[in-house]
Design an enzyme around this catalytic site. Sequence first.
Site, mmCIF file in Angstrom:
data_model
loop_
_atom_site.group_PDB
_atom_site.id
_atom_site.type_symbol
_atom_site.label_atom_id
_atom_site.label_comp_id
_atom_site.label_asym_id
_atom_site.label_seq_id
_atom_site.Cartn_x
_atom_site.Cartn_y
_atom_site.Cartn_z
ATOM 1 N N ARG A 234 0.859 -1.186 0.000
ATOM 2 C CA ARG A 234 0.000 0.000 0.000
ATOM 3 C C ARG A 234 0.899 1.240 0.000
ATOM 4 N NH1 ARG A 234 -3.320 -2.729 -1.718
ATOM 5 N NH2 ARG A 234 -5.393 -3.223 -0.926
ATOM 6 N N GLU A 263 -2.275 7.523 -5.147
ATOM 7 C CA GLU A 263 -2.619 6.860 -6.409
ATOM 8 C C GLU A 263 -4.078 7.030 -6.805
ATOM 9 O OE1 GLU A 263 -1.685 2.723 -5.232
ATOM 10 O OE2 GLU A 263 -3.802 2.273 -5.563
ATOM 11 N N HIS A 295 -0.627 -0.229 -9.847
ATOM 12 C CA HIS A 295 -1.412 -1.161 -9.012
ATOM 13 C C HIS A 295 -1.935 -2.336 -9.848
ATOM 14 C CE1 HIS A 295 -3.498 -1.161 -4.880
ATOM 15 N NE2 HIS A 295 -3.439 -2.401 -5.333
HETATM 16 P P1 NAI Z 1 -1.500 -11.158 5.152
HETATM 17 O O1 NAI Z 1 -2.517 -10.683 6.145
HETATM 18 O O2 NAI Z 1 -1.475 -12.597 4.760
HETATM 19 O O3 NAI Z 1 -0.027 -10.777 5.638
HETATM 20 C C1 NAI Z 1 0.288 -9.527 6.183
HETATM 21 C C2 NAI Z 1 1.394 -9.758 7.183
HETATM 22 O O4 NAI Z 1 1.840 -8.485 7.647
HETATM 23 C C3 NAI Z 1 0.962 -10.576 8.404
HETATM 24 O O5 NAI Z 1 1.834 -11.655 8.603
HETATM 25 C C4 NAI Z 1 1.040 -9.564 9.544
HETATM 26 O O6 NAI Z 1 1.418 -10.169 10.780
HETATM 27 C C5 NAI Z 1 2.120 -8.649 9.026
HETATM 28 N N1 NAI Z 1 2.156 -7.357 9.709
HETATM 29 C C6 NAI Z 1 1.144 -6.699 10.331
HETATM 30 N N2 NAI Z 1 1.607 -5.571 10.887
HETATM 31 C C7 NAI Z 1 2.934 -5.515 10.616
HETATM 32 C C8 NAI Z 1 3.949 -4.594 10.935
HETATM 33 N N3 NAI Z 1 3.710 -3.506 11.673
HETATM 34 N N4 NAI Z 1 5.204 -4.840 10.487
HETATM 35 C C9 NAI Z 1 5.461 -5.949 9.760
HETATM 36 N N5 NAI Z 1 4.542 -6.874 9.441
HETATM 37 C C10 NAI Z 1 3.277 -6.653 9.859
HETATM 38 O O7 NAI Z 1 -1.723 -10.227 3.872
HETATM 39 P P2 NAI Z 1 -1.258 -10.513 2.379
HETATM 40 O O8 NAI Z 1 -2.328 -11.238 1.645
HETATM 41 O O9 NAI Z 1 0.103 -11.064 2.395
HETATM 42 O O10 NAI Z 1 -1.241 -9.023 1.791
HETATM 43 C C11 NAI Z 1 -0.325 -8.062 2.264
HETATM 44 C C12 NAI Z 1 -0.711 -6.706 1.704
HETATM 45 O O11 NAI Z 1 -0.511 -6.715 0.286
HETATM 46 C C13 NAI Z 1 -2.196 -6.329 1.860
HETATM 47 O O12 NAI Z 1 -2.424 -5.729 3.109
HETATM 48 C C14 NAI Z 1 -2.418 -5.368 0.729
HETATM 49 O O13 NAI Z 1 -2.233 -4.060 1.217
HETATM 50 C C15 NAI Z 1 -1.321 -5.700 -0.278
HETATM 51 N N6 NAI Z 1 -1.846 -6.184 -1.563
HETATM 52 C C16 NAI Z 1 -1.463 -5.527 -2.703
HETATM 53 C C17 NAI Z 1 -1.929 -5.962 -3.938
HETATM 54 C C18 NAI Z 1 -1.506 -5.309 -5.222
HETATM 55 O O14 NAI Z 1 -2.134 -5.547 -6.281
HETATM 56 N N7 NAI Z 1 -0.487 -4.477 -5.246
HETATM 57 C C19 NAI Z 1 -2.871 -7.074 -4.033
HETATM 58 C C20 NAI Z 1 -3.152 -7.724 -2.775
HETATM 59 C C21 NAI Z 1 -2.671 -7.260 -1.580
#
Ligand code: NAI
Length: 338
Positions: A234, A263, A295
């Site tokens: 993000r 964005e 994105h």
């Molecule tokens: P997820 O929920 O599986 O993993 C997120 C991880 O971040 C978790 O392990 C959590 O413990 C960790 N986390 C939380 N707070 C944190 C912190 N302060 N410091 C470090 N780690 C922390 O989510 P997933 O599916 O891996 O997605 C991650 C992010 O990717 C989403 O939140 C979304 O913003 C982004 N995303 C971007 C896309 C794109 O097209 N560019 C598409 C899908 C998701």
Amino acid sequence: MECAFFSAKLHDREFFDAANRRHGHRLTYFEPRLSTQTAPLAAGSDAVCLFVNDAASGPVLNQLHEGGVRLLCLRCAGFNQVDLRTASALGMPVVRVPAYSPHAVAEHTAALILTLNRKIHRAHARVREGNFALDGLLGFDLHGKTAGVVGTGQIGEQTARILHGFGCRLLGFDPTPNEACEALGLTYVDLPRLLGESDIVTLHCPLTPDTHHLIDAAAIREMKPGVMLINTSRGALVDTPAVVDGLKSGRVGYLGLDVYEEEADLFFEDLSNQVIQDDVFSRLLTFPNVVITGHQAFFTRNALESIAETTLANMSEYERGQPLTNEVAPDRVVPPRT
Ligand code: NAI
């Protein structure tokens, strides 16, 4: 149920109409982004379906609720665009697609890393001009380099697997360690150590109050000179003017972005006939060592099929009064959009 889509693109219609043959909801597609001006379009619908830049602020949610909307369906994983407190107060559940293809985003992350390192963007343009000189195209072996993965959830884990395949040494920072990553040999460290030791830092954590501007001027000062910074998560994880300064000083050697803090005013639209008004973004475009995509990390056929199926199944659960498998807990409150 009746659902109004905002920010609908041709690909949304294609994939949702195909998946909806199994669900039978009534879907209406609107091209504009959700805002106080466009919220009345949803009047009479049971649900709205939103994408990453449809800002469901408090006033917008109140308008939707007055128009009869009772369910917010996010066709994405992140939910930072929704005022969850107001949604909860109005009794409007928020459902999302927590996982559709972590591979899509991880593979795009790898594409950014490889493009930046081997200067594919510059090489492609040169060769098309008949310029086969190699000056300025020098890369480095990823093998043996240290990659720091910030957020080792589903996408971070897949990214770690790919980087492991390249032979990188893996560091990770996440309040909730992932055993699968540890099994790959990833070592969990605190953020300052990760920033100080990594040749590549890649961001995969959600946008929350804790992670807003996680990469700011102070964090950049802690990074290895010439670091490669990748953000496919993000935009607001990164303080962009601070990164511009880092690029100018050389502290940041490479920047790969699929997301950008501002964005919402740019991405997903063809603005090629307009003058871009965002000076920070325009400055980013001038650097030879910056690659930006709009994105699109999620944008694979597999991911779109999965997003459509899960979103429509979320609606069906609500319609049948079943427990909502993919509801965002109202206490997962994130900061307002900046
Ligand atoms: P997820 O929920 O599986 O993993 C997120 C991880 O971040 C978790 O392990 C959590 O413990 C960790 N986390 C939380 N707070 C944190 C912190 N302060 N410091 C470090 N780690 C922390 O989510 P997933 O599916 O891996 O997605 C991650 C992010 O990717 C989403 O939140 C979304 O913003 C982004 N995303 C971007 C896309 C794109 O097209 N560019 C598409 C899908 C998701």
